[in-house]
Design a protein around this motif. Structure first.
Motif, PDB file in Angstrom:
ATOM      1  N   GLN A 178      -6.430 -28.965 -25.267  1.00 38.08           N
ATOM      2  CA  GLN A 178      -4.853 -28.843 -27.040  1.00 38.08           C
ATOM      3  C   GLN A 178      -4.470 -29.744 -26.667  1.00 38.08           C
ATOM      4  OE1 GLN A 178      -5.083 -24.583 -27.744  1.00 38.08           O
ATOM      5  NE2 GLN A 178      -7.335 -24.835 -28.978  1.00 38.08           N
ATOM      6  N   SER A 196     -13.753 -25.689 -31.693  1.00 41.93           N
ATOM      7  CA  SER A 196     -13.123 -26.099 -30.821  1.00 41.93           C
ATOM      8  C   SER A 196     -13.173 -24.964 -29.406  1.00 41.93           C
ATOM      9  CB  SER A 196     -12.271 -26.920 -30.293  1.00 41.93           C
ATOM     10  OG  SER A 196     -10.634 -25.863 -30.819  1.00 41.93           O
ATOM     11  N   GLU A 231     -13.766 -30.395 -26.133  1.00 45.56           N
ATOM     12  CA  GLU A 231     -12.688 -29.617 -26.520  1.00 45.56           C
ATOM     13  C   GLU A 231     -11.992 -31.331 -27.989  1.00 45.56           C
ATOM     14  OE1 GLU A 231      -8.284 -29.002 -28.763  1.00 45.56           O
ATOM     15  OE2 GLU A 231      -9.808 -28.418 -27.465  1.00 45.56           O
ATOM     16  N   GLU A 290     -11.974 -30.261 -31.453  1.00 47.40           N
ATOM     17  CA  GLU A 290     -10.456 -30.225 -32.164  1.00 47.40           C
ATOM     18  C   GLU A 290     -10.738 -29.730 -33.325  1.00 47.40           C
ATOM     19  OE1 GLU A 290      -7.921 -27.304 -32.700  1.00 47.40           O
ATOM     20  OE2 GLU A 290      -8.665 -27.881 -30.329  1.00 47.40           O
TER      21      GLU A 290
END
Length: 265
Positions: free
Chosen positions: A50, A24, A14, A18
């Motif tokens: 996240q 991601s 992640e 991201e």
């Protein structure tokens, strides 16, 4: 594989993915599939980590975020980055997300659809690299409202898992005559309200799947995502200026092919 190790691995994924134009969400779905970490608990975990990536951007760009509360440039009609840029960049994706959220979560969060998104996003990135005009905006303060809205419209493509929010917005920025730096930094900043809204909505709907026993796993994933995202953003800006989007696009295509051949077939 132990839950803490899975959390650490997915936190790295992640944090790296991201804000890079490689998706991601797509990587979390593919890696989760390989690790056997799927289902409602996995979806909730992905939402929580996240937030770690969001926090990283908030820390790195805290000065810019604070400046958004200053309305003097708006009142004076100065050519300076302000809250209206953020609103124009965020609004299209918010509308698309609210309209399509349930459909996307129900039908598109699976490896086969992610593969399609990886390839489609890669094609857009290659197209943007080849067709981008000479930039007219070299920093956030150079961005016009029209450029902000254009980037926001491109962000709507990222509601499809695997397409990549960063890939779509940076590509849109390049086509709208923004430099790599201006496009990528704007992409980072408009990610904050979009991701907070999306993760907040998901958390509310997934609240029943959380329990106290999940805290250690979620904490490891959150912290790992935060630290890795901080490092990834700084490194990515340097690589983007040097390489452009094309290497990331080719990586996406290769990943899609390998996953299809060795896992899906």
């Amino acid at each position: 594989m132990g839950e803490i190790l899975i959390a650490f691995i997915l936190g790295i994924v992640e944090g790296l993915a991201e804000f890079l134009p490689i998706s991601s969400t797509g990587h979390l779905i593919l890696v989760g599939h390989l690790l056997g970490f799927e289902g409602e608990s996995a979806k909730t975990f992905e939402i929580v980590i996240q937030l770690g990536a969001i926090l990283a951007i908030s820390v790195l760009y805290r000065g810019r975020l604070v400046s958004l509360f200053n309305i003097k440039p708006i009142l004076r009609k100065e050519q300076k980055f302000n809250a209206i840029h953020i609103i124009l960049g965020v609004l299209p994706a918010v509308i698309a997300g609210l309209l399509l959220h349930d459909v996307i979560k129900t039908y598109l969060f699976q490896p086969s659809t992610v593969v399609i998104g990886l390839v489609a996003g890669a094609i857009l990135m290659i197209f943007a690299e080849k067709k981008k005009p000479e930039p007219t905006s070299f920093s956030l303060d150079d961005l016009t409202y029209r450029q902000a809205l254009t980037i926001g419209l491109f962000q709507c493509l990222a509601v499809y898992p695997g397409f990549s929010r960063a890939g779509s917005t940076i590509s849109g920025g390049l086509l709208a005559r923004a430099s790599y730096k201006a496009a990528s930094e704007f992409s980072f900043l408009i990610a904050i309200p979009v991701m907070i809204g999306a993760t907040g909505l998901d958390l509310l709907k997934s609240w029943d799947h959380l329990s106290a026993s999940d805290i250690p796993m979620f904490a490891v994933g959150f912290i790992t995502s935060f630290v890795v995202a901080m490092l990834a953003v700084v490194t990515f800006l340097k690589l983007l200026e040097k390489w452009g989007l094309t290497p990331f696009a080719y990586y996406r295509i290769v990943l899609a092919i390998l996953f299809t051949v060795f896992v899906l077939l």
